[in-house]
Design an enzyme around this catalytic site. Structure first.
Site, short mmCIF file in Angstrom:
data_model
loop_
_atom_site.label_atom_id
_atom_site.label_comp_id
_atom_site.label_asym_id
_atom_site.label_seq_id
_atom_site.Cartn_x
_atom_site.Cartn_y
_atom_site.Cartn_z
N ASP A 148 -10.56 2.99 -2.70
CA ASP A 148 -9.39 2.89 -3.56
C ASP A 148 -9.35 4.07 -4.52
O ASP A 148 -9.76 5.18 -4.15
CB ASP A 148 -9.42 1.54 -4.31
CG ASP A 148 -8.05 0.97 -4.58
OD1 ASP A 148 -7.35 1.53 -5.44
OD2 ASP A 148 -7.68 -0.03 -3.95
N HIS A 187 -5.92 1.36 -10.29
CA HIS A 187 -5.70 0.41 -9.19
C HIS A 187 -7.02 -0.16 -8.68
O HIS A 187 -7.17 -1.38 -8.52
CB HIS A 187 -4.95 1.15 -8.08
CG HIS A 187 -4.45 0.28 -6.97
ND1 HIS A 187 -5.18 0.01 -5.83
CD2 HIS A 187 -3.26 -0.36 -6.81
CE1 HIS A 187 -4.48 -0.76 -5.02
NE2 HIS A 187 -3.30 -1.00 -5.58
N SER A 406 -1.70 -5.40 -2.33
CA SER A 406 -2.97 -4.80 -2.75
C SER A 406 -3.82 -5.79 -3.53
O SER A 406 -5.05 -5.73 -3.47
CB SER A 406 -2.71 -3.57 -3.64
OG SER A 406 -2.30 -2.46 -2.89
#
Length: 541
Positions: A148, A187, A406
């Site tokens: 990620d 994220h 996600s």
């Protein structure tokens, strides 16, 4: 071919015609016809200015050596990355040289090095993670590779309330030699919290009214950074990270890879280098969990959100996850599909996706300090008073909200870690089959969502291409003891022009042969996997 499930309605016919341009499907054709130079280059690479420098991934029929790399560098190109996991290399060269290289007999397929991007207080109860924890299943000893934007150190990712030793056991960046695996985008840290946060900063160390705990709060995190401060990355970076996860599998007991990212599908999964990488990891014994994508509202081709699954979620091996809305309750019965959750079937190959769905809307998890998402998305910040017994009006410095497939993906990755903690001998196919078989099959026929900004209304139908095998149920998965002895590759949908119907089938000419776990001779009947009411509402899909 044997029909596995009942006929789907005519509404699905235009989807299949749209994504292929033809009702005829022949995946074996490329294997029987010698590829031309054009066929060995992806369509989005053809037609480029011959003098333009392009970043490409070249897949070979053999593992490339220095001899192959010199064919690029001797003409002024640059060798960027070894991707031997998929018999490939990443290079920079002129479009003309790329076209010339495609004539090499060792070259199998050339694609651009495409860009990729990142596609709990009620969520855990909805899927039974809190009950699993009460039985002692917390992911202890299982390593999960989070590929990620990086994962920042956080007290919620430590070993315990009084132990400052982190469970981020390894970190590496694939964005260049000088880059660090810290999370500048925000994220990856959020994803890691949903997966493995232990709630230190919200319930165990603080006087809190809510605890934001991940699904597998004692799992170890292997931090592979592939997305930059803007949430952007490349195929080659992701493939390199997957390759490293395979190399470090035994050292860190990496049993799961979480890919809360993706990009559009440009070709069949059989030639897509990103898909080939996740397949290699799967065959190496690692469960790969991938976000379905967030294009479920797309109607650019009149497809009402269908055929929007992103890559590598279109690969039949991996577990592809769509997103549900908990509607801020712990009850499962009022949950609805998120209208943005991407739908199947996949483009080109028509693989039935997603495989299952999990909570992914407005999930509260860890915030990365000074990250882009925190500073630019103030709407996602939450007040400290939301989970602390305080009158302060300050916003939290530890947690914030995000939505998307996600966020649903690490919930399934965490569930996989729990299954592997309970039974380390499970294979990726057995984990996938068990999660799909035990997924809840109870859904409404349709639901609607209204965008608060635009006022647009979106209607979702609960068919196989929207919710897959059902809603993640961790307690049922842990209670199940079935061991699939056959592959659990997702099947495909085929349009029959003679009847005008769409069938979900096994295909002896492709990867969905009778040996698949969903086949007629498999240990489980079709209704056990997808349920009897998942496909049809009366006569309409």
């Amino acid at each position: 071919m044997k029909t596995l499930l009942r006929r789907l309605a005519l509404i699905l016919m235009p989807i299949l015609v749209l994504v292929t341009g033809s009702a005829s499907i022949n995946l074996a054709q490329s294997r029987t016809t010698p590829p031309t130079r054009t066929q060995k280059m992806s369509k989005d690479l053809q037609g480029r200015d011959p003098q333009l420098m392009v970043d490409v991934i070249v897949q070979y029929s053999v593992v490339p050596t220095d001899r192959h790399h010199r064919k690029v560098t001797d003409k002024g190109g640059r060798f960027n990355q070894d991707l031997s996991l998929v018999k490939a290399g990443a290079y920079s060269m002129s479009a003309a040289d790329a076209k010339a290289l495609s004539a090499d007999s060792d070259v199998a397929y050339i694609t651009p090095d495409r860009p990729v991007q990142g596609a709990l207080d009620y969520a855990n109860e909805a899927v039974g993670a809190n009950l699993a924890l009460s039985y002692g299943w917390d992911g202890t000893g299982i390593g999960v590779a989070v590929i990620d934007s990086g994962v920042n150190y956080n007290w919620d990712l430590n070993l315990g309330t009084s132990n400052s030793k982190t469970r981020i056991v390894y970190g590496q960046s694939f964005l260049g030699a000088k880059s660090k695996p810290s999370d500048e985008f925000g994220h990856g840290t959020h994803v890691a919290g949903i997966l493995a946060g232990n709630g230190n900063m919200s319930g165990l160390l603080m006087s809190a009214t809510r605890t934001f705990r991940g699904v597998a709060p004692k799992a170890n995190v292997i931090n592979f950074r592939v997305l930059d401060a803007n949430g952007a990355g490349t195929d080659s970076g992701v493939i390199a990270a997957i390759q490293q996860a395979v190399l470090l599998k035994n050292k860190y007991n990496i049993r799961v890879i979480n890919l809360s990212l993706g990009r559009p599908v440009f070709e069949s999964y059989t030639t897509d280098p990103l898909c080939q990488a996740v397949e290699a990891a799967w065959k190496a014994g690692i469960v790969v969990v991938v976000a379905a994508g967030n294009e479920g509202r797309s109607n650019s081709f009149g497809q009402q959100g269908y055929a929007t699954i992103s890559s590598p979620g279109n690969d039949p091996y991996v577990i592809t996850v769509g997103a549900m809305k908990t509607l801020s309750t712990a009850l499962r019965t009022d949950d609805q599909i998120a209208s943005y959750s991407a739908k199947g079937p996949s483009r080109f190959d028509h693989v039935v996706k997603p495989d299952l769905v999990a909570p992914g809307n407005r999930l509260i998890s860890l915030v990365a300090s000074n990250s882009q998402l925190k500073t630019q998305s103030s709407v996602n910040l939450i007040p400290t008073a939301y989970y602390m017994n305080t009158a302060s009006t300050a916003t939290s410095g530890d947690y914030y909200r995000l939505s998307g497939t996600s966020m649903a993906t690490p919930m399934v990755s965490g569930a996989a870690a729990l299954l592997l903690q309970k039974d380390p001998t499970l294979t990726p196919d057995q984990v996938k089959a068990r999660l799909m078989k035990t997924a809840s099959k109870s859904f409404p026929s349709v639901s609607t969502a209204v965008d608060p900004v635009t006022g647009a209304t979106y209607t979702s139908q609960y068919d196989i291409f929207t919710i897959g095998s059902g809603y993640l149920d961790i307690v049922s998965a842990l209670a199940n003891s079935d061991r699939a002895a056959k592959p659990a590759l997702s099947p495909k949908a085929v349009y029959d022009p003679g009847t005008g119907n769409v069938y979900v089938v096994t295909d002896a000419a492709a990867v969905w042969g009778d040996a698949a776990v969903w086949g007629d001779s498999a240990v489980w009947g079709t209704s056990a996997v997808w349920g009897s009411n998942v496909f049809l509402n009366g006569s309409a899909a």
